[in-house]
Scaffold this motif. Sequence first.
Motif, PDB file in Angstrom:
ATOM      1  N   ASP A   1       0.807  -1.215   0.000  1.00 14.11           N
ATOM      2  CA  ASP A   1       0.000   0.000   0.000  1.00 14.11           C
ATOM      3  C   ASP A   1       0.844   1.270   0.000  1.00 14.11           C
ATOM      4  OD1 ASP A   1      -1.002   0.099   3.530  1.00 14.11           O
ATOM      5  OD2 ASP A   1       0.928   0.349   2.587  1.00 14.11           O
ATOM      6  N   GLY A   2       2.119   1.171  -0.338  1.00 17.03           N
ATOM      7  CA  GLY A   2       2.945   2.353  -0.449  1.00 17.03           C
ATOM      8  C   GLY A   2       3.325   2.947   0.879  1.00 17.03           C
TER       9      GLY A   2
ATOM     10  N   VAL B   1       2.128   6.844  -0.502  1.00 19.29           N
ATOM     11  CA  VAL B   1       1.572   6.365  -1.765  1.00 19.29           C
ATOM     12  C   VAL B   1       1.966   7.309  -2.900  1.00 19.29           C
ATOM     13  CG1 VAL B   1      -0.587   5.969  -3.037  1.00 19.29           C
ATOM     14  CG2 VAL B   1      -0.300   5.070  -0.716  1.00 19.29           C
TER      15      VAL B   1
ATOM     16  N   PHE C   1       4.099   6.371  -6.116  1.00 16.61           N
ATOM     17  CA  PHE C   1       3.536   6.618  -7.440  1.00 16.61           C
ATOM     18  C   PHE C   1       4.543   7.335  -8.333  1.00 16.61           C
ATOM     19  CE2 PHE C   1       1.110   9.802 -10.007  1.00 16.61           C
ATOM     20  CZ  PHE C   1       0.580   8.929 -10.944  1.00 16.61           C
TER      21      PHE C   1
ATOM     22  N   PHE D   1      -1.064   2.336  -7.732  1.00 15.74           N
ATOM     23  CA  PHE D   1      -1.328   3.382  -6.743  1.00 15.74           C
ATOM     24  C   PHE D   1      -2.501   4.275  -7.145  1.00 15.74           C
ATOM     25  CE2 PHE D   1       3.203   2.311  -6.541  1.00 15.74           C
ATOM     26  CZ  PHE D   1       3.242   1.813  -5.267  1.00 15.74           C
TER      27      PHE D   1
ATOM     28  N   LYS E   1      -5.335   5.244  -2.491  1.00 15.20           N
ATOM     29  CA  LYS E   1      -5.180   5.255  -3.955  1.00 15.20           C
ATOM     30  C   LYS E   1      -5.425   6.672  -4.470  1.00 15.20           C
ATOM     31  CE  LYS E   1      -4.929   0.699  -4.392  1.00 15.20           C
ATOM     32  NZ  LYS E   1      -3.770  -0.001  -4.817  1.00 15.20           N
TER      33      LYS E   1
END
Length: 136
Positions: A22-23, A30, A34, A49, A131
């Motif tokens: 989930d970054g 995130v 990304f 992402f 996201k």
Amino acid sequence: MVKRGLLLALILVLMTATVSCDGGGSPSAVVRSFYAALNEGDLSKAQEFISPTYMELEYTDLGEVARMGELAGSFERVEILGEEREEEFGEEYAYVTVEVTLSPEAEANPLLVMWGGEQILLLGKFESGWKVTYIM
């Protein structure tokens, strides 16, 4: 003592797996992930992402630049300027403001120039983590 060590190792592996999926667990993490994926020229990884309802990177200008082999190394620096989280109607979302410094080559590319400067990314929290749902 050995069982305790194995348990600790298992916990660390699970934490690492969660962070990589989930970054990092935060909207800013995130966003960093990304842009890192974009800077590697890896649209598939960057797509992970992004909310599935937002955009398919393959069909954007970034996809075209990636196909030309000019996406990798386009971002010299991505600085997180701020993160604001809010909740409304039971949904969590966040605004992450970044300052993107493009490489000189990217600045000369009309398909990439709009990705430089200050950007605000709106993120939503999904079961799979934060996201990107919109880029302003």
